[in-house]
Design an enzyme around this catalytic site. Structure first.
Site, PDB file in Angstrom:
ATOM      1  N   ASP A  43       0.820  -1.204   0.000  1.00  0.00           N
ATOM      2  CA  ASP A  43       0.000   0.000   0.000  1.00  0.00           C
ATOM      3  C   ASP A  43       0.856   1.257   0.000  1.00  0.00           C
ATOM      4  OD1 ASP A  43      -2.402  -1.203  -0.122  1.00  0.00           O
ATOM      5  OD2 ASP A  43      -2.936  -0.922   1.980  1.00  0.00           O
ATOM      6  N   LYS A  65      -3.721   3.401  -2.805  1.00  0.00           N
ATOM      7  CA  LYS A  65      -4.743   3.754  -1.836  1.00  0.00           C
ATOM      8  C   LYS A  65      -4.407   5.047  -1.114  1.00  0.00           C
ATOM      9  CE  LYS A  65      -6.878   0.097  -0.552  1.00  0.00           C
ATOM     10  NZ  LYS A  65      -6.964  -1.155   0.191  1.00  0.00           N
ATOM     11  N   MET A 178      -7.829   9.257   9.304  1.00  0.00           N
ATOM     12  CA  MET A 178      -8.334   9.816   8.036  1.00  0.00           C
ATOM     13  C   MET A 178      -9.214  11.045   8.281  1.00  0.00           C
ATOM     14  SD  MET A 178      -9.328   6.161   6.318  1.00  0.00           S
ATOM     15  CE  MET A 178      -9.893   5.421   7.832  1.00  0.00           C
TER      16      MET A 178
HETATM   17  N1  SAH Z   1      -4.166   0.361   9.090  1.00  0.00           N
HETATM   18  C1  SAH Z   1      -3.586   1.652   9.422  1.00  0.00           C
HETATM   19  C2  SAH Z   1      -4.544   2.792   9.160  1.00  0.00           C
HETATM   20  C3  SAH Z   1      -4.931   2.983   7.710  1.00  0.00           C
HETATM   21  S1  SAH Z   1      -6.003   4.346   7.476  1.00  0.00           S
HETATM   22  C4  SAH Z   1      -3.113   1.645  10.866  1.00  0.00           C
HETATM   23  O1  SAH Z   1      -3.416   0.704  11.608  1.00  0.00           O
HETATM   24  O2  SAH Z   1      -2.427   2.594  11.258  1.00  0.00           O
HETATM   25  C5  SAH Z   1      -4.849   5.621   7.039  1.00  0.00           C
HETATM   26  C6  SAH Z   1      -4.845   6.685   8.113  1.00  0.00           C
HETATM   27  O3  SAH Z   1      -4.018   6.272   9.186  1.00  0.00           O
HETATM   28  C7  SAH Z   1      -4.289   8.016   7.680  1.00  0.00           C
HETATM   29  O4  SAH Z   1      -5.250   8.792   7.019  1.00  0.00           O
HETATM   30  C8  SAH Z   1      -3.914   8.623   9.017  1.00  0.00           C
HETATM   31  O5  SAH Z   1      -5.059   9.110   9.688  1.00  0.00           O
HETATM   32  C9  SAH Z   1      -3.427   7.407   9.772  1.00  0.00           C
HETATM   33  N2  SAH Z   1      -1.963   7.265   9.723  1.00  0.00           N
HETATM   34  C10 SAH Z   1      -1.274   6.252   9.188  1.00  0.00           C
HETATM   35  N3  SAH Z   1       0.055   6.427   9.377  1.00  0.00           N
HETATM   36  C11 SAH Z   1       0.184   7.595  10.043  1.00  0.00           C
HETATM   37  C12 SAH Z   1       1.290   8.336  10.540  1.00  0.00           C
HETATM   38  N4  SAH Z   1       2.548   7.913  10.396  1.00  0.00           N
HETATM   39  N5  SAH Z   1       1.054   9.500  11.186  1.00  0.00           N
HETATM   40  C13 SAH Z   1      -0.201   9.946  11.354  1.00  0.00           C
HETATM   41  N6  SAH Z   1      -1.294   9.294  10.915  1.00  0.00           N
HETATM   42  C14 SAH Z   1      -1.098   8.138  10.268  1.00  0.00           C
END
Ligand code: SAH
Length: 261
Positions: A43, A65, A178
């Site tokens: 991804d 994505k 998100m």
């Molecule tokens: N499966 C992932 C989430 C996917 S949805 C998890 O468990 O973290 C994607 C969202 O995750 C982004 O829009 C943001 O809100 C958050 N996100 C992912 N990585 C991030 C990071 N390094 N810093 C801040 N937000 C993050």
């Protein structure tokens, strides 16, 4: 299984979480599986360096994505995983954070189950845990919050369909994934459902990485501050009085932006 060619035993699909961004937060199990995989379907938010663990010759397939454009439609992706596994390959489906937290891991597995493909799930450090740790904002704390909720702040047709009365509660920490695009709506709803305008709230962008930025404010002013600081995805919104702890507990100090190449 019944449809697999009899000469090639079907491979396994590993649904693997790669953590929130800092390479070192990858699990040992994830690192080992990535190193052994024949194909890696990955991804958008994968930590730098993770794909370099792949063995030479492994297929690396970008599945994309980013919030508004889905590079590969989910259906097609599900079919791709099935096809690779039926060809006998060891497949790693690599996702940001944890596969079962806003990662569509469940949806992809359903197709694998329906197709009789073997699979395993490898958890990862989810963004909320990673960002909270690296921002010095404990998600629970005996004096502040006895519960924490992970919610999606994804805007659909200008609104966010959440159970606001259950989120706008005292002694609760709410983490919105998100949510940057919908931040004005999120803060407005939290106030409309009973939280004070001064209730602490923070945004963590690029958490756990050298590009991490943390902005703390309150529900009334967070949206304008985020706009002024030009904070965009990926970012998490953390709402709760635990945010006050950041001032004393912050420990991770990435280098200033201008020194990042
Ligand atoms: N499966 C992932 C989430 C996917 S949805 C998890 O468990 O973290 C994607 C969202 O995750 C982004 O829009 C943001 O809100 C958050 N996100 C992912 N990585 C991030 C990071 N390094 N810093 C801040 N937000 C993050």
């Amino acid at each position: 299984m019944s449809q697999a060619p009899s000469s090639t035993p079907s491979g396994t699909v590993y649904i693997v979480g790669s953590g929130p961004g800092d390479f070192d937060l990858l699990t040992l199990r994830a690192a080992r599986l990535i190193g052994e995989a024949d194909a890696i379907v990955y991804d958008h938010l994968i930590a730098d360096g993770v794909l370099e663990l792949a063995r030479p010759g492994a297929d690396k397939i970008y599945a994309g994505k980013e919030s508004s454009r889905h590079s590969v439609p989910q259906e097609e992706l599900n079919r791709l995983l099935v096809r690779l596994a039926r060809a006998g390959k060891k497949v790693v489906r690599l996702k940001g954070g944890d596969p079962f937290i806003f990662g569509r891991g469940g949806e992809e597995i359903e197709t694998l189950v329906d197709s009789g493909i073997r699979f395993e799930v490898v958890p990862g450090v989810t963004a909320a845990a990673g960002c909270a740790a690296y921002a010095g904002i404990p998600l629970t704390h005996r004096e502040h919050a006895q519960a924490v909720v992970f919610a999606t702040g994804h805007l659909k047709d200008g609104t966010i369909n959440l159970d606001w009365p259950s989120l706008a509660r005292p002694r609760l920490t709410v983490v919105f994934y998100m949510g940057v695009g919908g931040i004005a709506e999120i803060c407005r709803q939290m106030i409309a459902h009973g939280l004070p305008r001064e209730h602490p709230a923070a945004v963590v962008q690029h958490g756990t990485t050298r590009r991490q930025r943390v902005l703390t404010a309150d529900l009334a002013t967070l949206p304008s501050q985020v706009a002024a600081a030009r904070i965009t995805a990926p970012a998490l919104i953390i709402v709760g009085t635990v945010v006050r702890l950041h001032r004393r507990l912050a420990w991770f100090l990435p280098p200033p932006a201008e020194s990042i190449g």
